[in-house]
Design a protein around this motif. Structure first.
Motif, PDB file in Angstrom:
ATOM      1  N   ARG A   1       0.828  -1.206   0.000  1.00 39.39           N
ATOM      2  CA  ARG A   1       0.000   0.000   0.000  1.00 39.39           C
ATOM      3  C   ARG A   1       0.867   1.262   0.000  1.00 39.39           C
ATOM      4  O   ARG A   1       0.486   2.284  -0.576  1.00 39.39           O
ATOM      5  CB  ARG A   1      -0.922  -0.029   1.227  1.00 39.39           C
ATOM      6  N   HIS A   2       2.034   1.161   0.638  1.00 42.95           N
ATOM      7  CA  HIS A   2       2.938   2.309   0.713  1.00 42.95           C
ATOM      8  C   HIS A   2       3.604   2.591  -0.630  1.00 42.95           C
ATOM      9  O   HIS A   2       3.719   3.747  -1.040  1.00 42.95           O
ATOM     10  CB  HIS A   2       4.005   2.045   1.785  1.00 42.95           C
TER      11      HIS A   2
ATOM     12  N   GLY B   1      -0.417   1.771  -4.238  1.00 46.47           N
ATOM     13  CA  GLY B   1      -1.742   1.516  -3.689  1.00 46.47           C
ATOM     14  C   GLY B   1      -2.780   1.102  -4.710  1.00 46.47           C
ATOM     15  O   GLY B   1      -3.982   1.152  -4.416  1.00 46.47           O
TER      16      GLY B   1
ATOM     17  N   TYR C   1      -5.485  -0.727  -6.596  1.00 45.56           N
ATOM     18  CA  TYR C   1      -6.405  -1.819  -6.256  1.00 45.56           C
ATOM     19  C   TYR C   1      -6.271  -2.981  -7.245  1.00 45.56           C
ATOM     20  O   TYR C   1      -6.190  -4.147  -6.813  1.00 45.56           O
ATOM     21  CB  TYR C   1      -7.843  -1.308  -6.218  1.00 45.56           C
TER      22      TYR C   1
ATOM     23  N   ARG D   1      -3.302  -5.048  -6.270  1.00 45.29           N
ATOM     24  CA  ARG D   1      -3.549  -5.867  -5.079  1.00 45.29           C
ATOM     25  C   ARG D   1      -4.338  -7.117  -5.422  1.00 45.29           C
ATOM     26  O   ARG D   1      -4.021  -8.210  -4.951  1.00 45.29           O
ATOM     27  CB  ARG D   1      -4.286  -5.048  -4.015  1.00 45.29           C
TER      28      ARG D   1
END
Length: 315
Positions: free
Chosen positions: A212-213, A216, A218, A221
Motif C-alpha cells: 500500500r505504501h 496503492g 487496487y 492488489r
C-alpha cells in the motif's frame, strides 16, 4: 536535525546473514523458541533450536495419515525457496524507502522469514532420510520464484503476490493454531509449526502495508491476491501429488478419500479459504480486521511458561 549525528542504519539485507539458530548444547534435544510476547508493532526474529530424530518421525507423522502428512511436507518443501524469495523482494523494496519505521519492520519481517527457512531446511534432511526426492521440487520451486516471479513480473507485482500469499498463510496459521490436526504429531514438529504459525500472525500485515505504501493500486492488489492463492494451492497440489506418486499411492482409495476430507469435507481447508480470499477483494480490506491476536498470544505465552519451567532443571 537536533545537531547530533544519527547512527548509520544497518542494511536490511544484512539480517539474513546475521540470523542463526540458537546453538544446541550437549544433551539438549528438545525444541527451543526464544520467549518473547506477541508484538506486531515491533517485529524481531526469535532465536530457535530444532532437531528431528528420524526414529521419532514416522513416514506418516500426522496421525498416520498420508494426506495430512504430505500436506505439511509439501508446505515445508516449497516454503524454503519462497521465504528466500520474500526476503529478497522485501529487502529490495526496503532499500528504496525513506520511512525508517517501515524499514525497521521490514528488517524484523525478513529476520523472521529467514529463520523460518532455516528451521524448515533442517526438516528437509529428515524427508531425504525417509527416501523422499525433495531436491528436484526445491529446484523447480526456486526457479519459478526467482526467474518467473522475481525477474519476469517485476518488483511491484512480486510484492503484491507476497501480500496475497501472506493473507492465505495467515489463514493456514489459524488452522494450525486453532485445530487439533497436529495433536498426534511428534512434539518437535508441533513446536515447529505452532511457532511458525504464531509468527505468521504476528507479521501478517507487513507485506500488505508495504504494498500500500509503494503502490496503492487496487487492481495490482487483486492480481497479487490471485497470484498468492495460486502459489499456495498450486504448490500444495503439486507437492502432494509428487509425494503420493513417489510412494505409489496417488490413486489409492485411501489417498483420494483422505485428500477429499482434507480439502472439502472434514478439515475443509479449500472451502473454508474461499470466504477468506473473497474478503481480500474488499476495497477497504486490511489484514488487522481479522482478529487473530488471541491465538498467537496464547502460543507465545505457552513458550514463556515452558522456558520458565525448564530454568530450574537447567540450573
Amino acid at each position: 536535525m537536533n545537531g547530533s549525528p544519527e547512527a548509520p542504519e544497518r542494511p536490511i539485507r544484512a539480517i539474513t546473514r546475521l540470523m542463526h539458530p540458537a546453538k544446541k548444547r550437549e544433551g539438549e534435544d528438545t525444541p527451543y523458541v526464544e520467549p518473547r510476547p506477541f508484538s506486531p508493532d515491533c517485529l524481531r526474529p526469535r532465536r530457535t533450536r530444532f532437531s528431528f530424530d528420524l526414529d521419532d518421525v514416522p513416514n506418516y507423522w500426522v496421525g498416520g495419515s498420508p494426506a495430512r502428512t504430505h500436506l505439511f511436507n509439501s508446505i515445508n518443501v516449497f516454503l524454503v525457496p519462497f521465504e528466500e524469495f520474500m526476503v529478497r523482494v522485501l529487502s529490495d523494496q526496503g532499500q528504496r524507502l525513506d520511512d525508517p519505521e517501515l524499514r525497521r519492520q521490514i528488517r524484523g519481517f525478513c529476520g523472521q522469514e529467514a529463520n523460518h527457512a532455516r528451521a524448515h531446511q533442517i526438516f528437509l534432511d529428515t524427508l531425504r532420510a525417509q527416501g523422499h526426492d525433495v531436491d528436484g521440487f526445491l529446484h523447480f520451486a526456486d526457479a519459478m520464484f526467482s526467474r518467473v516471479l522475481e525477474r519476469g513480473l517485476g518488483r511491484d507485482l512480486s510484492l503484491a503476490a507476497i501480500a496475497g500469499f501472506e493473507h492465505l498463510t495467515a489463514f493456514l496459521a489459524e488452522f494450525i493454531l486453532d485445530g487439533e490436526m497436529l495433536a498426534q504429531a511428534p512434539p518437535a514438529l508441533q513446536e515447529l509449526w505452532k511457532w511458525h504459525a504464531a509468527e505468521e500472525l504476528e507479521h501478517k500485515a507487513l507485506a500488505f502495508d508495504l504494498l500500500r505504501h509503494v503502490n496503492g493500486s487496487y487492481p495490482l492488489r487483486i492480481a497479487g491476491g490471485a497470484l498468492g492463492a495460486g502459489i499456495v494451492f498450486g504448490f500444495l497440489g503439486i507437492g502432494m501429488a509428487l509425494l503420493f506418486t513417489e510412494e505409489g499411492i496417488l490413486f489409492e482409495r485411501r489417498t483420494l478419500r483422505e485428500t477429499l476430507e482434507l480439502f472439502f469435507t472434514r478439515d475443509k481447508i479449500l472451502t473454508r479459504s474461499i470466504p477468506v480470499m473473497l474478503d481480500y477483494l474488499r476495497p477497504g480490506f486490511h489484514p488487522s480486521q481479522r482478529d487473530t491476536r488471541g491465538m498467537a498470544e496464547r502460543m507465545f505465552a505457552q513458550v514463556e511458561l515452558q522456558v520458565a519451567e525448564d530454568v530450574p532443571r537447567a540450573a
